[in-house]
Design a protein around this motif. Structure first.
Motif, mmCIF file in Angstrom:
data_model
loop_
_atom_site.group_PDB
_atom_site.id
_atom_site.type_symbol
_atom_site.label_atom_id
_atom_site.label_comp_id
_atom_site.label_asym_id
_atom_site.label_seq_id
_atom_site.Cartn_x
_atom_site.Cartn_y
_atom_site.Cartn_z
ATOM 1 N N VAL A 179 1.180 -1.055 0.013
ATOM 2 C CA VAL A 179 -0.384 0.074 0.391
ATOM 3 C C VAL A 179 0.665 1.276 0.319
ATOM 4 O O VAL A 179 0.286 1.761 -0.624
ATOM 5 N N TRP A 180 1.656 1.234 0.463
ATOM 6 C CA TRP A 180 2.977 2.183 0.771
ATOM 7 C C TRP A 180 3.687 2.382 -0.449
ATOM 8 O O TRP A 180 3.747 3.856 -1.438
ATOM 9 N N LEU A 181 3.853 1.734 -1.095
ATOM 10 C CA LEU A 181 4.919 1.497 -2.661
ATOM 11 C C LEU A 181 3.475 2.139 -4.093
ATOM 12 O O LEU A 181 3.201 3.030 -4.571
ATOM 13 N N LEU A 182 2.587 2.168 -3.059
ATOM 14 C CA LEU A 182 1.920 2.012 -4.259
ATOM 15 C C LEU A 182 1.165 3.681 -4.194
ATOM 16 O O LEU A 182 0.862 4.408 -4.622
ATOM 17 N N GLY A 183 1.063 4.160 -2.739
ATOM 18 C CA GLY A 183 1.315 5.810 -2.721
ATOM 19 C C GLY A 183 2.883 6.421 -3.328
ATOM 20 O O GLY A 183 2.260 7.195 -4.023
ATOM 21 N N ILE A 184 3.882 5.914 -3.393
ATOM 22 C CA ILE A 184 4.645 6.477 -3.932
ATOM 23 C C ILE A 184 4.758 6.892 -6.009
ATOM 24 O O ILE A 184 4.851 7.320 -6.013
ATOM 25 N N ALA A 185 3.796 5.473 -5.958
ATOM 26 C CA ALA A 185 3.316 5.397 -7.250
ATOM 27 C C ALA A 185 2.484 6.856 -7.734
ATOM 28 O O ALA A 185 2.461 7.353 -9.111
ATOM 29 N N GLY A 186 1.527 6.824 -6.206
ATOM 30 C CA GLY A 186 0.729 8.228 -6.513
ATOM 31 C C GLY A 186 1.422 9.763 -6.663
ATOM 32 O O GLY A 186 1.263 10.032 -7.787
ATOM 33 N N VAL A 187 2.261 9.305 -5.817
ATOM 34 C CA VAL A 187 3.024 10.418 -6.268
ATOM 35 C C VAL A 187 3.986 10.883 -7.604
ATOM 36 O O VAL A 187 4.030 12.042 -8.353
ATOM 37 N N VAL A 188 4.838 9.803 -8.036
ATOM 38 C CA VAL A 188 5.476 9.850 -8.810
ATOM 39 C C VAL A 188 4.299 10.817 -10.297
ATOM 40 O O VAL A 188 4.494 10.596 -11.273
ATOM 41 N N GLY A 189 3.011 9.672 -10.013
ATOM 42 C CA GLY A 189 2.060 10.079 -11.016
ATOM 43 C C GLY A 189 1.809 11.593 -10.904
ATOM 44 O O GLY A 189 1.715 12.052 -12.343
ATOM 45 N N ALA A 190 1.487 11.588 -10.377
ATOM 46 C CA ALA A 190 0.494 13.056 -9.955
ATOM 47 C C ALA A 190 1.930 14.389 -10.459
ATOM 48 O O ALA A 190 1.575 14.930 -11.171
ATOM 49 N N ALA A 191 2.836 13.804 -10.616
ATOM 50 C CA ALA A 191 4.349 14.807 -10.819
ATOM 51 C C ALA A 191 4.436 14.988 -13.048
ATOM 52 O O ALA A 191 4.467 15.828 -13.156
ATOM 53 N N LEU A 192 4.322 13.564 -12.861
ATOM 54 C CA LEU A 192 4.017 13.381 -14.323
ATOM 55 C C LEU A 192 2.822 13.938 -14.993
ATOM 56 O O LEU A 192 3.477 14.659 -15.972
ATOM 57 N N PHE A 193 1.289 14.152 -14.661
ATOM 58 C CA PHE A 193 0.262 14.152 -14.747
ATOM 59 C C PHE A 193 0.513 15.915 -15.057
ATOM 60 O O PHE A 193 -0.522 16.283 -15.854
ATOM 61 N N GLN A 194 1.308 16.402 -13.612
ATOM 62 C CA GLN A 194 1.614 17.455 -14.003
ATOM 63 C C GLN A 194 1.855 18.669 -14.770
ATOM 64 O O GLN A 194 2.160 19.594 -15.043
ATOM 65 N N ALA A 195 3.187 17.597 -15.389
ATOM 66 C CA ALA A 195 4.349 17.983 -16.014
ATOM 67 C C ALA A 195 2.885 18.381 -17.502
ATOM 68 O O ALA A 195 3.789 19.142 -18.027
ATOM 69 N N LEU A 196 2.461 16.875 -18.149
ATOM 70 C CA LEU A 196 1.687 16.633 -19.138
ATOM 71 C C LEU A 196 0.791 17.985 -19.251
ATOM 72 O O LEU A 196 0.148 18.935 -20.313
ATOM 73 N N ALA A 197 -0.384 18.608 -18.380
ATOM 74 C CA ALA A 197 -1.062 19.322 -18.666
ATOM 75 C C ALA A 197 -0.226 20.503 -18.464
ATOM 76 O O ALA A 197 -0.572 21.614 -18.992
ATOM 77 N N LEU A 198 0.990 21.280 -17.698
ATOM 78 C CA LEU A 198 1.727 22.310 -17.633
ATOM 79 C C LEU A 198 2.342 22.348 -19.735
ATOM 80 O O LEU A 198 1.895 23.767 -19.865
ATOM 81 N N VAL A 199 2.469 21.343 -20.011
ATOM 82 C CA VAL A 199 2.635 21.568 -21.253
ATOM 83 C C VAL A 199 1.839 21.609 -22.402
ATOM 84 O O VAL A 199 2.039 22.203 -23.439
ATOM 85 N N ASN A 200 0.655 21.602 -22.567
ATOM 86 C CA ASN A 200 -0.581 21.320 -22.634
ATOM 87 C C ASN A 200 -1.674 23.021 -22.492
ATOM 88 O O ASN A 200 -2.289 22.719 -22.910
ATOM 89 N N GLY A 201 -1.234 23.382 -21.394
ATOM 90 C CA GLY A 201 -1.978 25.289 -20.845
ATOM 91 C C GLY A 201 -1.374 25.833 -20.331
ATOM 92 O O GLY A 201 -0.019 25.360 -19.294
#
Length: 285
Positions: free
Chosen positions: A47-69
Motif C-alpha cells: 500500500v505504501w508503494l502504491l502511495g509512492i506510485a501515486g506521487v510519481v504519477g502526479a508529477a508526470l500528470f502535472q508536467a503533461l498539464a503544464l505542457v498543454n495549458g
C-alpha cells in the motif's frame, strides 16, 4: 489542448491525493518511530508503494498539464487535491465524512469552476527571458525567506503554521512555473536541452524546499491554519506567475465579481474541510 491540460491537472490532483492517502494508510499500520527503520518497514508494504506510485504519477500528470495549458489554468486545479484526499482517504482509513464535509467539497468544486470559467486563463508560452525571471525569483524566494523568519519570531502555533504554509504555497507555485519552462524545453528541443536548462535544476531545488516547508507547517500548528494558506496561496501565486512570467491573460472587468465569489467559495470550502478532519467518524460507529 486546454481540455487536455484540465484533464491532466485533475488526474494529477487525484493521483497525488491517492498517493498521500495510501502513504498515510501504510504509516498507520506500522509501529511509531522514524528514520531508516520506519522507511524499511513502509517499503515492505504494497500500500505504501502504491502511495509512492501515486506521487510519481502526479508529477508526470502535472508536467503533461503544464505542457498543454497555461500555468494560470493548471495550477489552480490542484485545489481539488484536498477534496480528493478526503474522498479517497476517508473510506481507506475506515472513516465517515460528516455532512458539512460534503457541502465543503461541493463548495470547492463549484468555486473552482466559477473562478476558472470567469477568468478564462489563456496563453501558450513556455519560455521567458531572464528579465522576467530575475524579479520573480527574487520576489518568490524573498517572500519564502521572510515567511520563515516571521515564523521564528512569532511563536504562536496558528501564525507559524499559516506563515510556513504560505511559504510552501509560494514554493509550489514557483516550482510549477519552473517545471512548465523546463518541460517546454523538453518538448521543443529534446532531452539534452532539458538537461542543460537551469529551470530543470531550479524546479528540483524549489520543489524539495516546498516539501520541507510544508512538513514544518504541518508540525508547527493546526491543519486549519496551514492548509488554507497553502491551497489558496498556491493558486493565487500561480495565477500571478502565469501572467508575469509567461504573459498569460485572464479576464478582468465585471468578470472579477464571479472570480472573487468563486475564490470565496473555495476559501470557505477549504476551511470547512480542514475543520472536518478532526471530526471524522469511524464507519463502525
Amino acid at each position: 489542448m486546454l481540455v487536455l491540460a484540465v484533464l491532466f491537472a485533475v488526474l494529477g490532483a487525484a493521483s497525488n491525493a491517492a498517493g498521500t492517502a495510501f502513504q498515510r494508510k501504510a504509516a498507520s499500520e506500522v509501529a511509531s518511530g522514524g528514520g531508516w527503520r520506519l522507511l524499511r518497514q513502509l517499503a515492505r508494504k504494497p500500500v505504501w508503494l502504491l502511495g509512492i506510485a501515486g506521487v510519481v504519477g502526479a508529477a508526470l500528470f502535472q508536467a503533461l498539464a503544464l505542457v498543454n495549458g497555461p500555468l494560470a489554468l493548471v495550477q489552480p486545479v490542484f485545489v481539488l487535491e484536498l477534496p480528493f484526499a478526503l474522498l479517497i482517504g476517508v473510506p481507506l482509513l475506515h472513516r465517515r465524512l460528516p455532512r458539512e464535509g460534503w457541502w465543503a467539497v461541493a463548495a470547492v468544486v463549484v468555486g473552482l469552476v466559477a473562478v476558472l470559467g470567469a477568468a478564462a486563463p489563456a496563453g501558450a508560452r513556455t519560455d521567458a527571458p531572464m528579465t522576467r525571471w530575475i524579479p520573480v525569483l527574487v520576489g518568490c524566494l524573498g517572500a519564502m525567506a521572510l515567511a520563515v523568519v516571521a515564523s521564528r519570531v512569532n511563536r504562536s502555533p496558528l501564525f507559524r503554521a499559516a506563515a510556513l504554509g504560505s511559504a510552501a504555497a509560494v514554493g509550489n507555485a514557483l516550482t510549477a512555473a519552473l517545471l512548465k519552462s523546463a518541460t517546454g524545453t523538453l518538448a521543443d528541443d529534446g532531452f539534452t536541452a532539458f538537461l542543460a536548462s537551469w529551470q530543470t535544476y531550479g524546479f528540483a531545488v524549489t520543489g524539495v524546499a516546498a516539501v520541507l516547508l510544508l512538513e514544518n507547517a504541518l508540525q508547527a500548528g493546526p491543519l486549519a491554519a496551514s492548509q488554507p494558506a497553502l491551497t489558496i496561496g498556491d493558486a493565487a501565486v500561480s495565477l500571478l506567475l502565469g501572467v508575469v512570467v509567461f504573459e498569460e491573460s485572464v479576464r478582468g472587468g465585471w468578470w472579477v465579481v464571479p472570480e472573487l465569489a468563486g475564490a470565496a467559495l473555495i476559501a470557505w470550502g477549504v476551511r470547512e474541510l480542514t475543520r472536518a478532519v478532526p471530526h471524522l467518524r469511524d464507519l463502525t460507529g
